[in-house]
Design a protein around this motif. Structure first.
Motif, short mmCIF file in Angstrom:
data_model
loop_
_atom_site.label_atom_id
_atom_site.label_comp_id
_atom_site.label_asym_id
_atom_site.label_seq_id
_atom_site.Cartn_x
_atom_site.Cartn_y
_atom_site.Cartn_z
N PHE A 1 -0.01 -4.16 -10.60
CA PHE A 1 0.78 -5.35 -10.14
C PHE A 1 2.32 -5.16 -10.51
CE2 PHE A 1 0.86 -10.12 -9.15
CZ PHE A 1 0.88 -9.90 -7.65
N ALA A 2 2.46 -4.91 -11.88
CA ALA A 2 3.69 -4.98 -12.51
C ALA A 2 4.59 -3.56 -11.60
CB ALA A 2 3.58 -4.40 -13.68
N THR A 3 3.77 -2.45 -11.38
CA THR A 3 4.60 -1.44 -10.32
C THR A 3 4.98 -2.01 -9.13
OG1 THR A 3 3.12 0.30 -11.36
CG2 THR A 3 4.23 0.69 -9.27
N ILE A 4 4.28 -2.90 -8.54
CA ILE A 4 4.44 -3.54 -7.29
C ILE A 4 5.99 -4.39 -7.54
CG2 ILE A 4 3.82 -5.03 -5.36
CD1 ILE A 4 0.87 -4.07 -5.68
N ALA A 5 5.56 -5.14 -8.63
CA ALA A 5 6.90 -6.04 -8.84
C ALA A 5 8.01 -5.19 -9.07
CB ALA A 5 6.57 -6.87 -10.12
N GLY A 6 8.20 -4.21 -9.82
CA GLY A 6 9.68 -3.37 -9.68
C GLY A 6 9.90 -2.84 -8.42
N LYS A 7 8.96 -2.41 -7.53
CA LYS A 7 9.33 -2.10 -6.24
C LYS A 7 9.78 -2.98 -5.46
CE LYS A 7 8.23 2.52 -6.78
NZ LYS A 7 9.17 3.68 -7.11
N LEU A 8 9.17 -4.17 -5.44
CA LEU A 8 9.57 -5.29 -4.84
C LEU A 8 11.17 -5.76 -4.98
CD1 LEU A 8 9.03 -7.36 -2.60
CD2 LEU A 8 8.07 -8.78 -4.35
N GLY A 9 11.39 -5.78 -6.26
CA GLY A 9 12.97 -5.91 -6.72
C GLY A 9 13.84 -5.07 -6.18
N ASP A 10 13.40 -3.74 -6.10
CA ASP A 10 14.16 -2.92 -5.51
C ASP A 10 14.54 -3.05 -3.97
OD1 ASP A 10 14.74 -1.48 -7.86
OD2 ASP A 10 13.09 0.02 -7.25
N ARG A 11 13.25 -3.53 -3.32
CA ARG A 11 13.29 -3.97 -1.74
C ARG A 11 14.05 -5.05 -1.63
NH1 ARG A 11 14.39 -3.97 2.35
NH2 ARG A 11 13.29 -3.88 4.39
N LEU A 12 13.92 -6.15 -2.45
CA LEU A 12 14.91 -7.11 -2.12
C LEU A 12 16.49 -7.05 -2.32
CD1 LEU A 12 12.55 -10.00 -3.57
CD2 LEU A 12 12.79 -9.35 -1.31
N ALA A 13 16.81 -6.20 -3.22
CA ALA A 13 17.94 -5.73 -3.55
C ALA A 13 18.52 -5.06 -2.43
CB ALA A 13 18.12 -5.07 -4.95
N ALA B 1 0.85 -1.30 0.24
CA ALA B 1 -0.03 -0.10 -0.02
C ALA B 1 0.83 1.23 0.18
CB ALA B 1 -0.88 -0.04 1.18
N SER B 2 2.27 1.18 0.15
CA SER B 2 3.21 2.32 0.17
C SER B 2 3.60 2.58 -1.23
CB SER B 2 4.15 2.05 1.26
OG SER B 2 4.98 1.00 0.95
N VAL B 3 3.44 1.54 -2.24
CA VAL B 3 4.00 1.99 -3.34
C VAL B 3 2.98 2.08 -4.42
CG1 VAL B 3 6.19 0.62 -2.76
CG2 VAL B 3 4.35 -0.63 -3.96
N VAL B 4 1.83 1.75 -4.12
CA VAL B 4 0.78 2.22 -5.33
C VAL B 4 -0.54 2.88 -4.44
CG1 VAL B 4 1.22 0.37 -6.95
CG2 VAL B 4 -0.26 -0.22 -5.21
N ALA B 5 -1.14 3.69 -5.24
CA ALA B 5 -2.16 4.13 -4.37
C ALA B 5 -3.48 3.33 -4.59
CB ALA B 5 -2.77 5.49 -5.29
N LEU B 6 -4.10 3.14 -3.40
CA LEU B 6 -5.32 2.38 -3.33
C LEU B 6 -6.39 2.95 -3.42
CD1 LEU B 6 -4.43 -0.19 -0.19
CD2 LEU B 6 -3.92 -0.65 -2.48
N GLN B 7 -7.35 2.60 -4.16
CA GLN B 7 -8.88 3.30 -4.54
C GLN B 7 -9.86 2.92 -3.39
OE1 GLN B 7 -9.56 2.00 -8.54
NE2 GLN B 7 -10.82 0.31 -7.73
N PRO B 8 -10.62 4.12 -3.45
CA PRO B 8 -11.69 3.71 -2.45
C PRO B 8 -12.98 2.74 -3.04
CG PRO B 8 -12.05 5.82 -3.38
CD PRO B 8 -10.80 5.25 -3.81
N PHE B 9 -13.61 2.26 -2.05
CA PHE B 9 -14.78 1.31 -2.66
C PHE B 9 -15.68 2.13 -3.54
CE2 PHE B 9 -13.27 -1.45 0.57
CZ PHE B 9 -13.32 -2.81 -0.01
N SER B 10 -16.22 1.57 -4.59
CA SER B 10 -17.08 2.38 -5.55
C SER B 10 -18.44 2.80 -5.00
CB SER B 10 -17.18 1.49 -6.67
OG SER B 10 -17.86 0.17 -6.32
#
Length: 313
Positions: free
Chosen positions: A140-152, A110-119
């Motif tokens: 999900f692709a954005t999260i994958a890139g940020k996770l790669g940085d975090r694991l690195a 939740a810190s790396v992508v904006a979560l949207q409110p319920f509709s």
């Protein structure tokens, strides 16, 4: 005590102490220990981490993750992890364990992508955010890139591998997005009636309108008023399929389907997978297929959507 036996015991004690320190530092056997909160984050961590990590999932296969509780052993796994991957606000027990045991060693989606409110405007969920962000392949692709940085960051010795695998996974997710966009471009209907309001991100990405029978909790009982509202909307839009999901009972979806003369079908929110093979015998038909993963389930979801919505390529 014989001198040789004493020496052996001292050696074992030193070795055990080193092993304990290695685990406490987030590595076991040279691999980074990654603890994940539920299936999509497990999938992401395994794909990005590759052979450099050992991944432990806190939500058991086939379990419904919304209200998961952790036992002492699982809390200890969080404490020993090199990186704890979670989505703050989705699983309170996991959030509490991470806050207490893994400060400075966590990765909050939740810190790396904006979560949207319920509709909808349900007062019970006023101000709350929809956690099901993994159902949008591009987010999900954005999260994958940020996770790669975090694991690195946690394991600099394998940084290049983490980032390369993250980039490869991003390419695959972008390809999935392209397939979804093409397949859902021309449809006879664009209303998506689901038993659980989990598909807001998917609907927003591809121009669909989600009509949820229940809200964030798939096991919540809808009020008679809500059932009547959904049935009326389904009739007005010519809905032919009411979707129910894996891991919870299809009874609510079946009730609406009978009311409006529609059929039911599975749409999987990917919150958890099980290794069970569906059969036409005693097992429920809403269990995921054996060997399924994020991509196979998302493709199965797309096939169900194109059929239900009357889409043409």
């Amino acid at each position: 005590m014989p001198r040789a036996l004493l020496a052996a015991l001292l050696t074992l004690a030193v070795a055990a102490g080193c092993a304990g320190r290695a685990a406490a530092n987030g590595f076991t056997g040279g691999k980074l220990d990654v603890v994940t909160a539920f299936y999509p984050l497990q999938f992401l961590s395994e794909r990005v981490g590759g052979d450099a990590v050992t991944v432990t999932n806190l939500t058991k296969p086939g379990a419904e993750p919304h209200d998961v509780e952790l036992n002492p052993r699982q809390v200890a796994q969080v404490a020993d992890a090199g990186v704890a991957v979670h989505l703050r606000g989705f699983q309170p027990a996991v959030d509490a364990a991470v806050a207490q045991e893994a400060k400075g060693r966590s990765f909050d989606v939740a810190s790396v992508v904006a979560l949207q409110p319920f509709s909808d405007d349900d007062e019970d969920r006023e101000g709350s955010k929809d956690p099901h962000v993994w159902l949008d392949p591009l987010r999900f692709a954005t999260i994958a890139g940020k996770l790669g940085d975090r694991l690195a960051e946690a394991d600099p010795a394998h940084a290049a591998g983490y980032r390369a695998r993250a980039s490869q996974l991003q390419d695959q997710l972008q390809g999935l997005d392209h397939t979804y966009a093409e397949s859902l471009a021309n449809c006879a209907r664009r209303e998506l009636v689901t038993s659980h309001e989990a598909f807001g991100y998917l609907a927003a990405r591809y121009g669909l309108t989600q009509v949820g029978i229940t809200g964030i909790s798939p096991e919540a009982e809808p009020s008679p008023r809500r059932l009547a509202q959904v049935a009326a909307q389904a009739r007005a839009t010519g809905t032919t399929t009411i979707f129910f999901e894996t891991l919870v009972s299809p009874k609510v979806a079946e009730t609406i389907a009978r009311e409006v003369g529609a059929k039911t079908a599975v749409l999987d929110p990917l919150e958890g997978l099980t290794d069970a093979e569906p059969t036409r015998g005693g097992k429920p038909q809403n269990e995921p297929q054996k060997g399924a993963d994020y991509f196979t389930v998302m493709r199965a979801n797309l096939a169900a959507l194109t059929t239900a919505l009357g889409c043409t390529s």
